[in-house]
Design a protein around this motif. Sequence first.
Motif, short mmCIF file in Angstrom:
data_model
loop_
_atom_site.label_atom_id
_atom_site.label_comp_id
_atom_site.label_asym_id
_atom_site.label_seq_id
_atom_site.Cartn_x
_atom_site.Cartn_y
_atom_site.Cartn_z
N HIS A 1 0.85 -1.20 0.00
CA HIS A 1 0.00 0.00 0.00
C HIS A 1 0.88 1.25 0.00
O HIS A 1 0.65 2.20 -0.76
CB HIS A 1 -0.92 -0.03 1.22
CG HIS A 1 -1.69 1.22 1.43
ND1 HIS A 1 -1.31 2.17 2.34
CD2 HIS A 1 -2.82 1.69 0.84
CE1 HIS A 1 -2.17 3.17 2.30
NE2 HIS A 1 -3.09 2.91 1.40
N GLU A 2 1.90 1.23 0.84
CA GLU A 2 2.84 2.36 0.89
C GLU A 2 3.51 2.54 -0.46
O GLU A 2 3.62 3.67 -0.96
CB GLU A 2 3.87 2.09 1.98
CG GLU A 2 4.94 3.15 2.10
CD GLU A 2 5.94 2.79 3.17
OE1 GLU A 2 6.00 3.51 4.18
OE2 GLU A 2 6.68 1.78 3.00
N SER A 3 3.94 1.45 -1.06
CA SER A 3 4.60 1.50 -2.36
C SER A 3 3.70 2.12 -3.42
O SER A 3 4.15 2.92 -4.26
CB SER A 3 5.03 0.10 -2.77
OG SER A 3 5.61 0.09 -4.03
N HIS A 4 2.44 1.77 -3.39
CA HIS A 4 1.47 2.34 -4.34
C HIS A 4 1.44 3.87 -4.24
O HIS A 4 1.48 4.58 -5.24
CB HIS A 4 0.08 1.75 -4.08
CG HIS A 4 -1.03 2.55 -4.67
ND1 HIS A 4 -1.34 2.51 -6.01
CD2 HIS A 4 -1.89 3.44 -4.10
CE1 HIS A 4 -2.35 3.34 -6.25
NE2 HIS A 4 -2.70 3.90 -5.10
N HIS A 5 1.39 4.38 -3.01
CA HIS A 5 1.35 5.83 -2.83
C HIS A 5 2.69 6.48 -3.17
O HIS A 5 2.71 7.60 -3.71
CB HIS A 5 0.90 6.19 -1.41
CG HIS A 5 -0.57 5.99 -1.23
ND1 HIS A 5 -1.51 6.87 -1.69
CD2 HIS A 5 -1.26 4.96 -0.67
CE1 HIS A 5 -2.71 6.42 -1.41
NE2 HIS A 5 -2.59 5.26 -0.79
N LEU A 6 3.79 5.81 -2.90
CA LEU A 6 5.10 6.34 -3.29
C LEU A 6 5.19 6.47 -4.81
O LEU A 6 5.69 7.47 -5.33
CB LEU A 6 6.22 5.45 -2.75
CG LEU A 6 6.41 5.46 -1.24
CD1 LEU A 6 7.40 4.38 -0.83
CD2 LEU A 6 6.87 6.83 -0.75
#
Length: 156
Positions: free
Chosen positions: A140-145
């Motif tokens: 999820h974090e990677s998606h936003h990054l």
Amino acid sequence: MHHLPFSLELRLRTQYLSLGEMTGPVSDEILRQEVHPGKWSALDNIAHLAVFQPIFQRRLQRVADEETPLFEPYAWQEDETFAAYRNLTNRELLAQYRHDREAFIRYVDGLKESDFKRKGRHAVYGSLNVHQLIEMFVLHESHHLFTIFKLLNFGK
């Protein structure tokens, strides 16, 4: 954190650092630009990451404390903290994000092998054990990054 696969442990410990590397040199004015009307700006995405990390840690705590707790999808529209974080500077958000990630890592480091077998239920994604929940968080974090990267570099 010896109970996580190597790649997941490495991503949990380091992936978040790319946020400061990507956005640290960028002005708040640019980060606040709404590239796509009605969609989140880069700073909104940063605020979301900063808000969601402690929420996710609380979810893991619920898995430890409760028998298969149910997690409703996050509703940013109802989150007063998110509304407040949208008004912070990037520098303030990054400091909060780093602080909360350090706490999150300490929490995960303190988990026992048996803790990783416990499960929670996500209203959309179903039953997930602690390992899967942490993987979900990192992805999820990677998606936003990636979204932030696109907004800053391609306006997409």
